[in-house]
Scaffold this active site. Structure first.
Site, PDB file in Angstrom:
ATOM      1  N   GLN A 107       0.829  -1.208   0.000  1.00  8.20           N
ATOM      2  CA  GLN A 107       0.000   0.000   0.000  1.00  8.20           C
ATOM      3  C   GLN A 107       0.861   1.254   0.000  1.00  8.20           C
ATOM      4  OE1 GLN A 107      -3.282  -0.083  -0.326  1.00  8.20           O
ATOM      5  NE2 GLN A 107      -3.316   2.143  -0.472  1.00  8.20           N
ATOM      6  N   GLU A 108       1.971   1.195   0.711  1.00 14.04           N
ATOM      7  CA  GLU A 108       2.836   2.360   0.828  1.00 14.04           C
ATOM      8  C   GLU A 108       3.653   2.629  -0.433  1.00 14.04           C
ATOM      9  OE1 GLU A 108       2.992   4.604   3.065  1.00 14.04           O
ATOM     10  OE2 GLU A 108       1.769   3.732   4.646  1.00 14.04           O
TER      11      GLU A 108
END
Length: 377
Positions: free
Chosen positions: A189-190
């Protein structure tokens, strides 16, 4: 930030002040404002808001630093300007509030005795600046502002491989108090597993860690883009965040609170918990708190008396938690069945949900009362 009558924050970047200390002039431009998406808010450790960013431009033009005083409401701002506790109300005021003040850029106000400042602002301000700032914000708040390559969401379900960094996820997941697939889901996600990912705000590496947070976690800045040190520091931070929510007894619920804080900041999550408690929800239940994280985008709620840190981009934080939890389920199912991720229920992709930039450790600012050096008695 803790809101009493008013909070204060000084923009740290130093500008050359042409007139120096001998002139008797302050090197600060004191901005009186209120919380809101168009006025002022903190986003991943960065000061944001159209009027704030316009005021920051003004301060640079004047060779000053911005000091932000966040006030309770319009009446509070007006009284502080009358009392010579600020230089400019950097909030558009309607006509009913302008009596006794001088109107300048974007319907801001300065004290009628501050003619020099009023003239400086009028000669400097151009209406096109607002459109420029909004265009800049649109970019900053989009995933386009994160420089990263997109790698596969999973290398091989049949071989039990999520990424080439699985050994580090397995090694540091116990430190983070999560399983390794959860740490991998958060990493995707990052940064989409890009070690060189960088955001406009300065977040770096696989887990998008801000330099100031790296300092707090003991991660040397020269190691921010190195996979193992970056993942290890993020694991320490996740542990720290989970420990900060020890009042949430359910470990699964506590994890969601920690993820929300990783993205949106502990103080904003605590504000949402306070709202949940005030309005009859359960402050230790994520579903209830998530509702108020979303509602912190609305004036009625970010101006509520129990809220200390004002407006937040709650939809981003809620989606961040949802995406990671869904991707974690996706990973676990794929690993257990040996089926490809594509055959499992699809989780939100990074193109639709912004990554976080881990915020610098939040500190309670002090308020330094200063007289307005622009005013001529």
């Amino acid at each position: 930030m803790v809101l009493c009558a008013c909070t204060s924050r000084v923009k740290q970047e130093a500008y050359e002040v042409p007139w120096g200390d001998e002139s008797g002039e302050s090197d600060e431009l004191i901005m009186l404002t209120i919380y809101g998406p168009e006025t002022y808010y903190e986003y991943h450790g960065k000061d944001m808001g159209t009027n704030y960013q316009l005021c920051e431009r003004l301060a640079q033009h004047l060779g000053k630093r911005v000091r932000i005083d966040v006030c309770k409401d319009t009446a509070d701002m007006l009284q502080r300007l009358r009392d010579d506790e600020g230089d400019v109300i950097a909030v558009p005021l309607d006509k009913s509030h302008r009596e006794g003040f001088v109107t300048v850029a974007n319907d801001w106000a300065v004290n009628e005795k501050s003619q020099q400042l009023a003239e400086e602002i009028r000669s400097w301000y151009k209406p096109k600046m607002i459109a420029e700032i909004r265009e800049q914000q649109q970019y900053q708040l989009s995933v386009a502002s994160v420089t990263r390559r997109i790698f596969p969401i999973m290398l091989s379900a049949s071989k039990g491989q999520i990424s080439q960094y699985d050994a580090y996820f397995c090694k540091y997941a116990p430190l983070a108090l999560v399983d390794w697939a959860m740490l991998a889901a958060q990493c995707y996600q990052e940064s989409c597993f890009d070690t060189q990912a960088r955001s406009w705000a300065g977040a770096c590496g696989l887990m998008q860690i801000m330099p100031a947070t790296a300092d707090h976690l003991g991660l040397p800045r020269e190691q921010l883009f190195q996979p193992e040190p970056n993942i290890a520091a993020a694991a320490r931070y996740m542990r720290e965040l989970q420990m900060s929510f020890q009042d949430v007894n359910n470990p699964s619920e506590r994890l969601r609170f920690a993820l929300a804080a990783y993205n949106g900041g502990v103080n904003h999550v605590r504000d949402a918990m306070a709202l949940a408690k005030k309005y009859g929800g359960a402050p230790q239940r994520w579903a209830d708190v998530r509702r108020y994280i979303l509602l912190l985008q609305e004036p009625r709620y970010y101006n509520d008396a129990v809220v200390h840190s004002g407006y937040m981009r709650g939809s981003e934080t809620a989606q961040y938690v949802d995406a990671i939890m869904q991707r974690h389920t996706q990973y676990r199912t794929a690993l257990a069945t040996g089926k490809s991720v594509a055959s499992v229920v699809t989780a939100p992709q990074p193109s639709s949900v912004s990554p976080s930039t881990v915020s610098p450790i939040e500190a309670t600012p002090h308020r330094a009362a200063k007289k307005n050096k622009w005013r001529k008695e």
